[in-house]
Structures are given as C-alpha cells and as structure tokens.
Motif scaffolding. Structure first.
Motif, PDB file in Angstrom:
ATOM      1  N   GLU A 102      -7.076   5.341  -3.102  1.00 37.68           N
ATOM      2  CA  GLU A 102      -6.522   4.318  -2.227  1.00 37.68           C
ATOM      3  C   GLU A 102      -7.507   3.940  -1.124  1.00 37.68           C
ATOM      4  O   GLU A 102      -7.609   2.771  -0.746  1.00 37.68           O
ATOM      5  N   GLU A 147       0.826  -1.211   0.000  1.00 37.58           N
ATOM      6  CA  GLU A 147       0.000   0.000   0.000  1.00 37.58           C
ATOM      7  C   GLU A 147       0.857   1.256   0.000  1.00 37.58           C
ATOM      8  O   GLU A 147       0.522   2.255  -0.640  1.00 37.58           O
ATOM      9  N   PHE A 205       2.148   2.420  -3.403  1.00 36.81           N
ATOM     10  CA  PHE A 205       1.166   3.113  -4.247  1.00 36.81           C
ATOM     11  C   PHE A 205       1.140   4.595  -3.921  1.00 36.81           C
ATOM     12  O   PHE A 205       1.033   5.441  -4.812  1.00 36.81           O
TER      13      PHE A 205
END
Length: 257
Positions: free
Chosen positions: A128, A34, A37
């Motif tokens: 996200e 994560e 990103f």
C-alpha cells in the motif's frame, strides 16, 4: 519473544461499519478507497505491559497502529541499562523501517501502557505504501515527527533536569490516553528516562507536593496539566508543535468518503 496473540480479535471478521480504527489517528485519516484495501488485513491485538514486540536486529514482521496502548522505542546498552528515544500511541505507528527499507532496527519496542493496537503484515503495508496514496504521505510525515521526538528526547536527557524530563514524559504520555491515570511504576519510568529510580522518586515527590500529580504504588495521576506545562522544558512544546504542523487536525480527522 513471548506469545502476544492468544486473545487477539481478527478484525477481518467484522463488517466495515464495525471497525474502530478511528482510535488511531493515521488509520482514521484514510479515505474509504485506501482504507478498504487495508481493512481485511488489520488485526486487533492485545499488547500487555512489558511485552517486547520488536527486538534489535530481528526482521520486523508487522506494523502496529496503537489505539489504547503506548509503545516505547528504546535502546539497551551492553550493561543492561536503557533509555527511551520515543513513545508511540494513537497518533502514530510502530515499524517505520518496514517502509523505509531497513527491515530491522537497532532499538527495541516495548509496551509501556497496556492496551490494544491494530497490526498489519509487512507485505500489505509495503504494497500500500508503494501505491503512493495518502497512506504514504501520512507515514512519511509521521516519520519526520517521530524523528523530531527522538532528537528532542536526546537533547532533553542531556541538558534538562530529571523533574523537567518527568514532566515532559507525563504530558506526552497523558496526551495519548483517554484518562489522566497511568498504571506504571517509578522503576519503569526511571528505565524510560534512563535515570536512577531515586531521581524519579525525588522528582515525583516534588510534583506531588506541588499538587500537580498524585502518586501511589503502580499508579500516577496527572492532577494539574497547566502546572506541569509551567514546569516542563521547551522539549514538550517542540514535539507537539512539530506533530501538529506535519499532521494537522484537518488531515487527521477528515470524513471518510
């Protein structure tokens, strides 16, 4: 709104190993998948004292993840008087309306302690968040903790003495800083608490005579945290306990793998 970013450092130019996002607890908790990103879209920016990063009713463009800065969320009345509803430091982020769906807020966000923060464009944050990973869970838990802080601050301002409010504010602020020295004036503290400057002067004088703090113009140093904790109302413990319950250390300080 004045220009913030003449001295900003774009973190997208840094290799992954050189990111210092561990200074913000929410970013530090993200696993590599994560974080990678978000990483190219994070920008490290300077936040000077008194800078207004959000204005009431204006579309928010960025989320801010403070590292060494502290941002005050507060309401300004038509008369010009104001009071803080919550503070945000390295434990959290500023801009919850970006993922809660509002897009704007009725409060202001003003830099209370100068320092740095990572900013993230709203489209990236929302993208996200909608993926439903750990970032979503962290932000929702943090939002609940922030709501507790806001409601407890409202109760504290109504029912507790200025001295107790000052103790609460000093403890919460120093918790977010690497030192016990705050560069801030009594006028600014009075604005945060929504009280008269004279009240802060009297309360600070009492704490200084008790050896709990040292105050000189523009600086307040916490000398005795245990002493402040004995004088503070229950509001400090309530806010801390809720933050620790919702975002315990085993979540915030996991190894990025």
């Amino acid at each position: 709104m004045s220009t913030l970013y003449s001295q900003q450092k774009k973190t997208s130019e840094l290799p992954l190993c050189e990111y210092n996002t561990s200074q913000n607890h929410l970013l530090a908790a993200l696993p590599s998948a994560e974080f990678e990103f978000l990483a190219p879209n994070l920008e490290l920016v300077d936040l000077p004292l008194g800078e207004m990063i959000y204005e009431p009713g204006v579309q928010l463009q960025y989320a801010y993840f403070p590292t060494t800065s502290i941002v005050s969320l507060h309401y300004v009345m038509e008369s010009g008087s104001s009071a803080e509803s919550a503070g945000v430091g390295n434990e959290g982020m500023v801009g919850i309306s970006l993922f809660m769906g509002g897009g704007t807020t009725s409060s202001s966000a003003v830099v209370q302690i100068a320092g740095e923060a990572y900013r993230l464009e709203r489209r990236i944050l929302k993208q996200e968040f909608d993926r439903g990973g750990l970032l979503q869970k962290l932000l929702l838990r943090y939002t609940q903790a922030l709501m507790t802080q806001m409601s407890q601050t409202a109760a504290c301002n109504r029912h507790h003495s200025v001295e107790q409010q000052l103790c609460r504010w000093l403890l919460l602020t120093s918790d977010r800083m690497p030192t016990n020295d705050l560069v801030i004036t009594q006028e600014w503290v009075a604005g945060m608490l929504g009280v008269r400057r004279e009240g802060v002067t009297e309360a600070a004088g009492n704490l200084q005579r008790a050896g709990l703090i040292n105050y000189r113009r523009g600086h307040i140093s916490v000398l005795d945290r245990a002493g402040l904790e004995k004088r503070v109302c229950e509001c400090y413990a309530v806010v801390k306990a809720e933050m620790n319950r919702l975002l315990p250390d085993d979540i915030l300080y996991r190894q990025r793998t």
